[in-house]
Write a protein that holds these residues in place. Structure first.
Motif, PDB file in Angstrom:
ATOM      1  N   VAL A  10       5.628   8.076   4.946  1.00  0.00           N
ATOM      2  CA  VAL A  10       4.699   7.212   5.685  1.00  0.00           C
ATOM      3  C   VAL A  10       3.577   8.041   6.305  1.00  0.00           C
ATOM      4  CG1 VAL A  10       4.473   5.773   7.763  1.00  0.00           C
ATOM      5  CG2 VAL A  10       6.283   5.307   6.126  1.00  0.00           C
ATOM      6  N   VAL A 155       0.434   0.865   5.077  1.00  0.00           N
ATOM      7  CA  VAL A 155       1.200   1.974   4.501  1.00  0.00           C
ATOM      8  C   VAL A 155       2.690   1.811   4.809  1.00  0.00           C
ATOM      9  CG1 VAL A 155       1.624   4.465   4.677  1.00  0.00           C
ATOM     10  CG2 VAL A 155      -0.707   3.623   4.456  1.00  0.00           C
ATOM     11  N   VAL A 156       3.025   1.447   6.043  1.00  0.00           N
ATOM     12  CA  VAL A 156       4.439   1.269   6.422  1.00  0.00           C
ATOM     13  C   VAL A 156       5.061   0.151   5.597  1.00  0.00           C
ATOM     14  CG1 VAL A 156       6.000   0.538   8.284  1.00  0.00           C
ATOM     15  CG2 VAL A 156       4.199   2.215   8.735  1.00  0.00           C
ATOM     16  N   GLU A 159       5.572   1.348   1.965  1.00  0.00           N
ATOM     17  CA  GLU A 159       6.668   2.327   1.875  1.00  0.00           C
ATOM     18  C   GLU A 159       8.019   1.642   2.105  1.00  0.00           C
ATOM     19  OE1 GLU A 159       8.399   5.796   0.929  1.00  0.00           O
ATOM     20  OE2 GLU A 159       6.261   5.354   0.751  1.00  0.00           O
TER      21      GLU A 159
END
Length: 173
Positions: A10, A155-156, A159
């Protein structure tokens, strides 16, 4: 995948995304959607544009991961002044070179018929000491912004989805 791998992925992905976005701020001449303050009318650079005369500031930006934090830094003394704004107080005796330059500018302005410009440079050439205060407005290129949080959230989520899919595949084996 364990928690450490997840967090490492992350933070690494956020770093890549923010490095690109912060670099793009120099092209936008803005901090994401907030345009930079205009240059002073007294400052007329002969080349380049706002914060991009030589490209040194843009090239000097470095980012690194420190635990779960991203740290942005520059080796240039003026980077913080440009990013956060501030006041510069100057008090100096003009050098001979500065005086020659001011006389040349005064002659140039006289030839152009610019009386106020001629007088300004003449006074500069004759000054025994120059004291001035320069106020630099903030022109942020790195820092906190709602767009930074949007990027981090995206992004979190990506992922987490990737990790969940991997765990599901491993579970179904």
């Amino acid at each position: 995948m364990d928690n450490n791998n997840f967090m490492d992925n992350v933070i690494r992905d956020i770093k890549v995304e923010l490095d690109e976005e912060f670099d793009r701020n120099f092209e936008r001449k803005a901090f994401f959607d907030q345009p930079w303050a205009p240059l002073s009318p007294n400052y007329n650079p002969s080349e380049g544009s706002m914060l991009m005369r030589t490209g040194a500031l843009r090239k000097s930006l470095r980012s690194r991961i420190d635990g779960t934090k991203l740290v942005y830094e520059s080796s240039l003394k003026y980077a913080g002044l440009q990013n956060y704004g501030g006041t510069v107080k100057q008090d100096f005796v003009p050098s001979d070179k500065m005086r020659r330059w001011a006389w040349a500018k005064a002659r140039e302005r006289k030839e152009q018929g610019d009386k106020p410009g001629e007088e300004k440079f003449r006074r500069m050439a004759l000054a025994k000491r120059i004291k001035r205060t320069i106020v630099v407005p903030p022109r942020p290129f790195v820092g906190e912004h709602s767009r930074v949080w949007e990027i981090a959230g995206k992004v979190v989520r990506e992922e987490a989805e990737r990790t969940l899919q991997e765990a599901t595949r491993n579970f179904n084996r």
